[in-house]
Each structure stands twice: as C-alpha cells, then as structure tokens.
Design a protein around this motif. Structure first.
Motif, PDB file in Angstrom:
ATOM      1  N   GLN A  44       0.731  -1.191   0.052  1.00 14.16           N
ATOM      2  CA  GLN A  44       0.075   0.037  -0.030  1.00 14.16           C
ATOM      3  C   GLN A  44       0.983   1.249   0.108  1.00 14.16           C
ATOM      4  OE1 GLN A  44      -2.985   0.209   3.020  1.00 14.16           O
ATOM      5  NE2 GLN A  44      -4.135  -1.702   2.641  1.00 14.16           N
ATOM      6  N   ASP A 125      -5.958  -2.983  -8.257  1.00 16.35           N
ATOM      7  CA  ASP A 125      -6.273  -2.772  -6.746  1.00 16.35           C
ATOM      8  C   ASP A 125      -5.912  -1.296  -6.522  1.00 16.35           C
ATOM      9  OD1 ASP A 125      -6.100  -2.357  -4.047  1.00 16.35           O
ATOM     10  OD2 ASP A 125      -5.629  -4.644  -3.756  1.00 16.35           O
ATOM     11  N   PRO A 126      -6.626  -0.395  -6.266  1.00 10.48           N
ATOM     12  CA  PRO A 126      -6.408   1.121  -6.074  1.00 10.48           C
ATOM     13  C   PRO A 126      -5.461   1.284  -4.951  1.00 10.48           C
ATOM     14  CG  PRO A 126      -8.756   0.814  -5.500  1.00 10.48           C
ATOM     15  CD  PRO A 126      -8.040  -0.461  -5.967  1.00 10.48           C
ATOM     16  N   TRP A 127      -5.328   0.267  -3.963  1.00  8.74           N
ATOM     17  CA  TRP A 127      -4.380   0.499  -2.693  1.00  8.74           C
ATOM     18  C   TRP A 127      -2.932   0.059  -3.238  1.00  8.74           C
ATOM     19  CZ3 TRP A 127      -5.485   3.152   1.534  1.00  8.74           C
ATOM     20  CH2 TRP A 127      -6.794   3.119   2.055  1.00  8.74           C
ATOM     21  N   SER A 131      -1.925   7.468  -7.773  1.00  9.60           N
ATOM     22  CA  SER A 131      -2.842   8.050  -8.726  1.00  9.60           C
ATOM     23  C   SER A 131      -2.027   8.151 -10.026  1.00  9.60           C
ATOM     24  CB  SER A 131      -3.352   9.217  -8.100  1.00  9.60           C
ATOM     25  OG  SER A 131      -4.081   8.922  -6.898  1.00  9.60           O
ATOM     26  N   ALA A 150     -11.559  -0.126 -10.626  1.00 11.47           N
ATOM     27  CA  ALA A 150     -11.061  -0.395  -9.358  1.00 11.47           C
ATOM     28  C   ALA A 150     -11.874  -1.361  -8.409  1.00 11.47           C
ATOM     29  CB  ALA A 150     -11.233   1.086  -8.435  1.00 11.47           C
ATOM     30  N   ASP A 152     -12.839  -3.809  -4.925  1.00 11.22           N
ATOM     31  CA  ASP A 152     -12.809  -3.375  -3.454  1.00 11.22           C
ATOM     32  C   ASP A 152     -11.983  -4.556  -2.787  1.00 11.22           C
ATOM     33  OD1 ASP A 152     -14.874  -1.442  -3.810  1.00 11.22           O
ATOM     34  OD2 ASP A 152     -16.212  -3.052  -4.075  1.00 11.22           O
ATOM     35  N   ALA A 269      -9.499   5.483   6.470  1.00 10.14           N
ATOM     36  CA  ALA A 269     -10.072   5.851   5.679  1.00 10.14           C
ATOM     37  C   ALA A 269     -11.513   6.720   6.289  1.00 10.14           C
ATOM     38  CB  ALA A 269     -10.866   4.614   4.857  1.00 10.14           C
ATOM     39  N   ASP A 291      -3.776   5.503  -4.767  1.00 13.94           N
ATOM     40  CA  ASP A 291      -5.022   5.980  -5.398  1.00 13.94           C
ATOM     41  C   ASP A 291      -6.386   6.065  -4.606  1.00 13.94           C
ATOM     42  OD1 ASP A 291      -5.847   7.126  -7.996  1.00 13.94           O
ATOM     43  OD2 ASP A 291      -6.966   5.380  -8.183  1.00 13.94           O
ATOM     44  N   ALA A 292      -6.299   5.057  -3.757  1.00 16.28           N
ATOM     45  CA  ALA A 292      -7.457   4.686  -2.989  1.00 16.28           C
ATOM     46  C   ALA A 292      -7.604   5.847  -2.103  1.00 16.28           C
ATOM     47  CB  ALA A 292      -7.252   3.578  -2.374  1.00 16.28           C
ATOM     48  N   ARG A 295      -9.153   8.620  -4.106  1.00 14.25           N
ATOM     49  CA  ARG A 295     -10.588   8.606  -4.438  1.00 14.25           C
ATOM     50  C   ARG A 295     -11.497   8.847  -3.370  1.00 14.25           C
ATOM     51  NH1 ARG A 295     -11.760   4.775  -8.758  1.00 14.25           N
ATOM     52  NH2 ARG A 295      -9.962   4.653 -10.120  1.00 14.25           N
ATOM     53  N   LEU A 296     -10.878   8.236  -2.072  1.00 13.84           N
ATOM     54  CA  LEU A 296     -12.024   8.463  -1.141  1.00 13.84           C
ATOM     55  C   LEU A 296     -11.998   9.702  -0.336  1.00 13.84           C
ATOM     56  CD1 LEU A 296     -10.522   8.534   2.168  1.00 13.84           C
ATOM     57  CD2 LEU A 296     -10.136   6.266   1.344  1.00 13.84           C
TER      58      LEU A 296
END
Length: 608
Positions: A44, A125-127, A131, A150, A152, A269, A291-292, A295-296
């Motif tokens: 990550q 996997d965005p983790w 980005s 993306a 989960d 998060a 990237d996660a 996004r959040l």
C-alpha cells in the motif's frame, strides 16, 4: 561454513504450482466479470521491501525481483521488468504462460492498449497503485476502448489459500541519542511545510516518514526497520498515527500518545472522509500515496492535493546527532569489513570459497560487532560472470566457486541503531588481467571525481553524474545504473529524494548522505563497482564568491591496490588514494587483531 541470520539462498517456486495458480486466477477474474487484471510488485505504500503477505507478483508468477508488474488477460499474460531483471525474469517465470516485457521503454501501458479490446474491463487494486499509475492505466484502457475498474478486494488474495498474515513486529522507540530531534520539533517543521503548501492536512503515507517523525522503528519488512503505519498531520491540532495496536507495548504507546492520537489502520479511511466532508484540502505524496486515498477524499467532497512529501527532504538532511551516529556506525562496520576482506584474501586463492560463503562470512563478521540489527539489503556477492549481473542475488543453484583469475564483487550494508551502511568492493583473486585493471582504474577515477567534487548550493545529482562516467566514456563504455542514491539514518538504505544520476533533480544539501558507486560490467566476464557513502558538507575555499559544498567520505575500507594501474592516475588522484588509505589505516587499525593489522598495512600501503 557460517550461520547466516538474515539471508536465504533458496530458489523461488516454479513449475506446476504456478501454472495452477494462473488458471485459478483467471477463473476468479471471470467470476468477477473482469477481462483482465494488473498486479504490481507493491504494497500500500510502495515500499522497496514488502512483507510476505504482499508478495502477490512473486506468488503468481515466480518472479522475485524488487520491481515489476504483471498483466493477465484471458489468453495472454506478461511480466514487465526493467533492464536489471530481464535475465532473472526469463529464468524464473514459465515462458509458455508469460511473456517478459519492458517496464520502462515501452511501458506496460503500451502492451495493454495493444492487447485490450473495446468493452474489456481491466481490474486494478487502487491500494497498490499511486494515482499517477492509475491515470496511466486509465489512459491505456481509453485508447483501446476498454474500462479500468477499481476493485474492492484483490482477486489474487482470493486464490492464495496460504497467504501469510500481515506482519505485527514490535515497535521500538528510536531514542534521542540516535534521532537527535524530538517529535514536537519535527512536527513543528512539518506544520510549517503544511502552511507553505496551503493545505489543511498532510497524509504521511510513507512508513519511513512516520518512523522519522515520531521517532519509532519496527520490523515489518526485511532489511529496513519499518513499522508499517500511516499518519495524518492537520494544520492545527494533534496528529493521528494509524498503526496496529498489537505492535505497541505500553512504553511505545505512551511515547506515541505524547505527541499524537493512536488509532487502528482501518480508521484511516473514515477519518480522512470525515475531514474531507468539510471540504478540506489534504496533501498526498505522489510517490507513495495509494490511488484509493485520492478517491475516498474526492468522493467525500475534499480536495486531494498531490505533490512531493515534504518529510522526505526534512528526513534526508541529517542532524548533528545522526551524522555523529553514522560516523560511529561506519567505523564499526569498517572493522568488520577489514576482517572480511582479509579473510577472503587469505582463503579465496585456494578455490574453496563460494559466493554464499562470502555472504555468510561478511554477515558473521558484522554480527560479531554485537550491534548488527539486520543487513540493509540482500548482499550481492558475484564472482566471474555473476559479478556482471548488476543486481545479482546468489542462490544455491547459481552459487559459484571463487577461482583464481576471477574478480569478486561484493556489495553489502548493515543496519545499526546509530546508522545505515552500504559499501561495495571489488577484489582480485590471483593475478588480474590488463583489461580488468584498465576498467577498474577508470571506475576508480570516476569514483574519485565524485568524492573530490566541489559544487555550489543548488547543484543537483544530475549535474554531478557525468563526473563519474567521463573516464569510462573515453573508452566507449558506461554503466546502466545511477551513480548514487540517498541513505537513511537507521532507515532505508535507498532513500529519496536526492540521488546522483541522470534523473537526479533534487539539489544536494549539507547533511545529506549519498552513495558514490560507479561501475563497469562485462557480460559473461566480470563486474566492477566501487562504492563509498559520502556526506555533503561545506567546502572551505578561500575567496569563494558562492556558498560551496563538497563530500566527506564516510566509508572506511581498502580499495584493491592490485587492480589500480598507477600509470593512469594523475598526481592528485594518486594523492587521494594514498590519503584515503592512510585514513583507513589510522582509524581502523587500532581495533583489529594482529593478523588483520598486518593485512591492512599491506592493503593500504602507499602507491607510487
């Protein structure tokens, strides 16, 4: 011969198991209605060394290099590696199931845009991607008329039945006798940077930054004393550290709570989303933030502000305590190195030593200091043609006996609480050839050109890089790696943001520690590299009209005199070698036994 603690030499898995894994993975993608998936060699936080639970690329493909990416489609699959790992990847993966492609030029996105079809759904996997990386994947998909999706949860994890658990190594306080600056002062510096950036908060997505800021160390990954963690530093108020509570003793929890709140990683998060709902602008590190996170923050109404992590530069400039500690660490390491080099000189000509023997011997000498915490990276021990493989890792299968007429290249480092070391020496076993001596001397002259450089404030590593290559270029040869990288203080042996390379754009500042390691590699022949660590210091020049800097060499180990062609050296270069060897002798000799002293006297005798 020796009982090594930190390194293994086993071959990675191969064969039927990997074939079955790829088939199971494709079934999982079909179940999720995904056409394909991209698997980076990453965790990550984009760490160089990752926990066993994050080795998805190695588990699925068999490729164990430190950089790479795989892409799986219904009928095609490819592993993308850079030039360091082309040979390794070809040996480790099943060529019938996977193609080996370039990671750099052309990049994986070129392959994806050529192989994806309109309507395809490529998962990621965005983790595990920054980005910037996600944007490149999205552009490749758009070019092919495909969609980037993306996920989960990572589909590799769904088919990895014996995936190791996440690491929970104990966290230790890194005392002020090593750190030099307490947490409140560091947080004050960081908040000043937050104000400069004009944001409401900064996410420390790099565990190195968290470790430096809060003066903690851990053991969640190999070779770097990292406690995997995040932190959120607001413009106003207390920061929050997100770390698995199972890693914390009462002592370390109390230490952290003196300067911040402590929460579990899964609280990151919701904490970010709660802050983002107020419309906050939150700074993220381009190089390590998943990237996660962007996004959040954006989905909750906040503004992700991507850029360089300001802590990276603060951490790179060592304070007086860290500089004093690293000098002590290098003196300690020098004693182990002298004993090792004397041992190799004594034993190698018999033909009984192997590359693995050399790795285990060096680690043993370092362990005998009583201060070794880990090796700072897996030792590169290559003799003969193996020495020409820049990032060679010896295995029991590749292990080569050190023979007369060979060169032995040994690149190694140590983690001590007071400092991190990294040193390469190339040794002649028996009589070297004229070609070996010519190439070695050219490498040495480039090494000295860096060590002797004087340069004004604002000079970047890219401006110095040519100095290391000039004598090799004159002979029509070069080396394909950077000349130097930053080094941490009981942290990563490969530390940004400064480096000496064609791509080194960060100005070098006093207090930075960088490696100086030009080399030469003759495919199927031999390899040469000479590496010392250098501290950026003020240059004392009478009448200087600008603020000038220079390097102070930290590493103390003999350079093999048998490989130096004195006829090729200028008077100034010859003086440098003799002065350096006199310093090694003066600083290291008192701590050695009689036999090693005798060897050191000979190894550092004056060249004429």
């Amino acid at each position: 011969m020796f009982d090594a603690h930190f390194q293994t030499f086993e071959e990675p898995e191969a064969g039927v198991a990997l074939t079955a894994r790829l088939a199971a993975f494709r079934e999982e993608l079909a179940r999720r209605k995904l056409t394909g998936f991209v698997i980076p060699r990453a965790d990550q936080q984009q760490n160089e060394y990752v926990a066993p639970s994050e080795e998805r690329l190695a588990w699925l493909t068999g490729f164990t290099g430190s950089a790479g990416l795989a892409a799986v489609l219904p009928r095609e699959a490819a592993v993308f590696v850079d030039g360091r790992y082309t040979l390794q990847a070809a040996k480790q993966i099943d060529g019938k199931a996977w193609a080996v492609e370039s990671l750099i030029d052309p990049p994986p996105e070129s392959w994806l845009s050529a192989h994806l079809k309109p309507g395809d759904r490529l998962g990621f996997d965005p983790w595990l991607h920054t980005s910037s990386a996600a944007e490149r994947l999205a552009a490749a998909c758009a070019k092919a008329g495909a969609e980037l999706v993306a996920v989960d949860s990572n589909p590799v994890d769904a088919v990895w039945p014996d995936r190791p658990p996440a690491p929970i190594a104990p966290v230790a306080v890194h005392g002020l006798q090593y750190a030099g600056i307490a947490e409140p002062e560091k947080l004050k510096q960081i908040k000043s940077e937050i104000e400069r950036l004009g944001v409401d908060a900064l996410v420390l997505s790099d565990s190195h930054a968290v470790a430096w800021t809060f003066n903690i160390r851990g053991g969640d990954v190999a070779h770097t004393p990292l406690p995997l963690s995040y932190a959120l530093v607001p413009k106003d108020g207390r920061p929050t550290v997100f770390i698995d509570n199972r890693k914390l003793s009462n002592l370390t929890r109390d230490h952290l709570e003196q300067s911040g709140d402590v929460r579990e990683p899964d609280a990151l998060a919701p904490t970010l989303m709660a802050l983002a709902k107020s419309g906050a602008s939150i700074a993220l590190d381009n190089a390590t933030a998943a990237d996660a996170l962007s996004r959040l923050i954006a989905s909750a109404g906040g503004k992700p502000v991507r850029g360089s992590d300001p802590v990276a530069l603060l951490k790179a400039v060592k304070n007086a305590t860290e500089i004093s500690g690293t000098k002590t660490a290098h003196q300690r390491d020098a004693v182990a190195l002298a004993r090792f080099l004397a041992f190799v000189d004594r034993e190698a000509p018999s033909g009984k030593l192997t590359e693995i023997d050399a790795v285990e011997a060096l680690e043993t000498f370092r362990r005998n200091t009583g201060a070794l915490k880990d090796v700072s990276f897996p030792t590169i021990s290559g003799t003969g043609p193996n020495g020409a493989i820049v990032h060679y890792r010896v295995t029991r299968k590749s292990n080569r006996r050190i023979a007369r007429g060979d060169l032995l290249l040994i690149d190694s480092g140590a983690q001590y609480e007071d400092g991190t070391t990294d040193v390469t020496r190339t040794m002649a076993v028996g009589e070297p050839t004229e070609e070996m001596r010519d190439r070695f001397t050219r490498v040495l002259r480039g090494h000295m050109a860096i060590a002797r450089a004087v340069f004004p404030d604002g000079t970047t590593g890219a401006q110095l890089d040519t100095l290391a290559r000039q004598f090799l270029w004159a002979a029509g040869v070069d080396f394909e790696h950077g000349t130097g990288h930053g080094v941490g203080s009981y942290l990563s042996v490969h530390e940004g943001p400064a480096r000496i390379s064609k791509l080194g754009t960060t100005p070098l500042k006093r207090g930075m520690i960088l490696s100086n390691e030009p080399g030469y590699y003759k495919t199927d022949g031999f390899g040469i590299r000479i590496e010392n660590l250098e501290l950026v210091v003020a240059a004392d020049i009478a009448g200087a009209e600008k603020s000038m800097n220079a390097f102070e060499t930290l590493t103390l180990a003999p350079i093999d005199r048998r490989l130096i062609d004195v006829r090729m050296l200028s008077t100034e270069e010859l003086d440098w070698v003799n002065t350096y060897h006199a310093r090694v002798r003066a600083e290291v000799r008192p701590a050695l036994d009689d036999a090693t002293r005798a060897w050191l006297d000979q190894a550092t005798a004056e060249l004429r």
